[in-house]
Design a protein around this motif. Sequence first.
Motif, mmCIF file in Angstrom:
data_model
loop_
_atom_site.group_PDB
_atom_site.id
_atom_site.type_symbol
_atom_site.label_atom_id
_atom_site.label_comp_id
_atom_site.label_asym_id
_atom_site.label_seq_id
_atom_site.Cartn_x
_atom_site.Cartn_y
_atom_site.Cartn_z
ATOM 1 N N CYS A 70 0.839 -1.189 0.000
ATOM 2 C CA CYS A 70 0.000 0.000 0.000
ATOM 3 C C CYS A 70 0.885 1.254 0.000
ATOM 4 O O CYS A 70 1.771 1.389 0.846
ATOM 5 N N CYS A 73 0.122 3.330 3.528
ATOM 6 C CA CYS A 73 0.525 2.893 4.863
ATOM 7 C C CYS A 73 1.624 1.840 4.862
ATOM 8 O O CYS A 73 2.201 1.515 5.897
ATOM 9 N N CYS A 104 -6.140 -1.517 -0.025
ATOM 10 C CA CYS A 104 -5.938 -1.394 1.414
ATOM 11 C C CYS A 104 -7.048 -0.564 2.068
ATOM 12 O O CYS A 104 -7.489 0.436 1.513
ATOM 13 N N CYS A 106 -7.053 1.500 4.346
ATOM 14 C CA CYS A 106 -6.757 2.898 4.657
ATOM 15 C C CYS A 106 -7.092 3.818 3.500
ATOM 16 O O CYS A 106 -7.168 5.022 3.664
HETATM 17 ZN ZN LIG Z 1 -2.868 1.257 3.420
#
Ligand SMILES: [Zn+2]
Length: 464
Positions: A70, A73, A104, A106
């Motif tokens: 990712c 993150c 991901c 996030c």
């Molecule tokens: Zn992420």
Amino acid sequence: MMQWTVRLEVRTSAGEVKTTELVTISRPAVVSTLAEVGLALAETKALLAKLQASMLCGQVAEYAAQHRVCAACGILQPLKDRRTRRLQTLFGTVAVEAPRFKVCGCRRATPLAEVTVSPVCASLTARCTPELERVQAELGARTSFWDAARILDTLLPASPANQESVRTRTHAVALRIEAADRQAAAEVTAVRDDTAKVTAADASRPVVMLDGAYIRAVPGHQVRNFEAICGKVERVGHPTRRFALVRSVAEQPHALLRAALHDQGWREGDAVTVISDGDPALPALVRSATGDPVQPILDWFHLSMRVHHVEQVMRGLCALEPPPLAPLDRAQIDVERLRHLLWHGHHEKACEALGRITSWAQDAIVLNILVVDAKAKRLVARCAELRSYIERNEGALIDYGERYRAGKPISTSRAEGTVNQLVSARMNKRRQMRWSPRGAHRVLQVRAAVLDGRFGHPAIQLAV
Ligand SMILES: [Zn+2]
């Protein structure tokens, strides 16, 4: 028995080293024929195919692994599934793994919406490598699609090696060349000041040489033959640029010519010299590409051929036994002067001379017997032909002698060479080939680019 094993050592960007075995080749310890010496083509093709598959799969796997992380993150995105994509290359078609990852958490707008990405699929924007496409198109432009496919198939593990694939790729490349030409045509800049115009008006002026060629049409087409316009642009200090087009199917015929001029450093407002054979459509095409000013020049070769026809008939009359009743000498002198007059740009005097020759020939028809009659009539016809050719091209007649002494081109003979290179060598009648105007137009785009050496060598781009 002797054995050779080819092993491939791969070092990844992380410094990890992995070895894979590609092929093992065996030969008898004592060779009995020359055919058993060294690598054979079939083995080479197999080796190349294995090497390509190994390299490509490794590269793609590395690419996928890096894109799994990712970007926001830094954690690994979960694997959704594994799919395969096939990529055609010069060294075989390779099935590569194209894993799909769940984006991901996030980076998701709503935590529950599942979004997947496939970095490999996203980067494999075409079904084949640019290199395979380029080689297929180049061969397809040089020789028949069928031969091109056979050559590829003979020497390389490239697939698919069929003529349809060569045709498709040649057409695809042609469309891109045309699009690039339209782009270049739109980028032509205009001359700003008049001093530059004056300088350009002379020695460094681009010369466009144009000629037409006829191509046999496929059955079922409205016409038996259609015309391709071929030519080249020459300018001191620049490599020659060829161009060719079939007018009825070119999207913007003038753009192709404009792009060729642009390549030669031409700017709008710079004068252009056009040498062609008297077909008014040809200088008109240049005019539509450049706007004015265009200086048309009638090709000396075509003019000279028509003079030659008059000279020939006159020679026949002079050889008659007994000589014609109307005295020949005056007409003979006029015929002998024709070439000289036209060479020095005295076309009005040439027309006067043609008038005198014609009236002499008409006298001869009245005064003489049949044998003179036929030849004298032919002389009248040839003179009329030359005269109307001169009149039709009045604005394009120049002092050829002066231009020739200045070392400037006066003939499209070089353009005719281009016709031979572009059209005859690939599409002529001896090859029994028939073309659709569109197919011919596209092959001509690639052929011109190949002959000019404009064909690029783009590297395979996997990573963006
Ligand atoms: Zn992420």
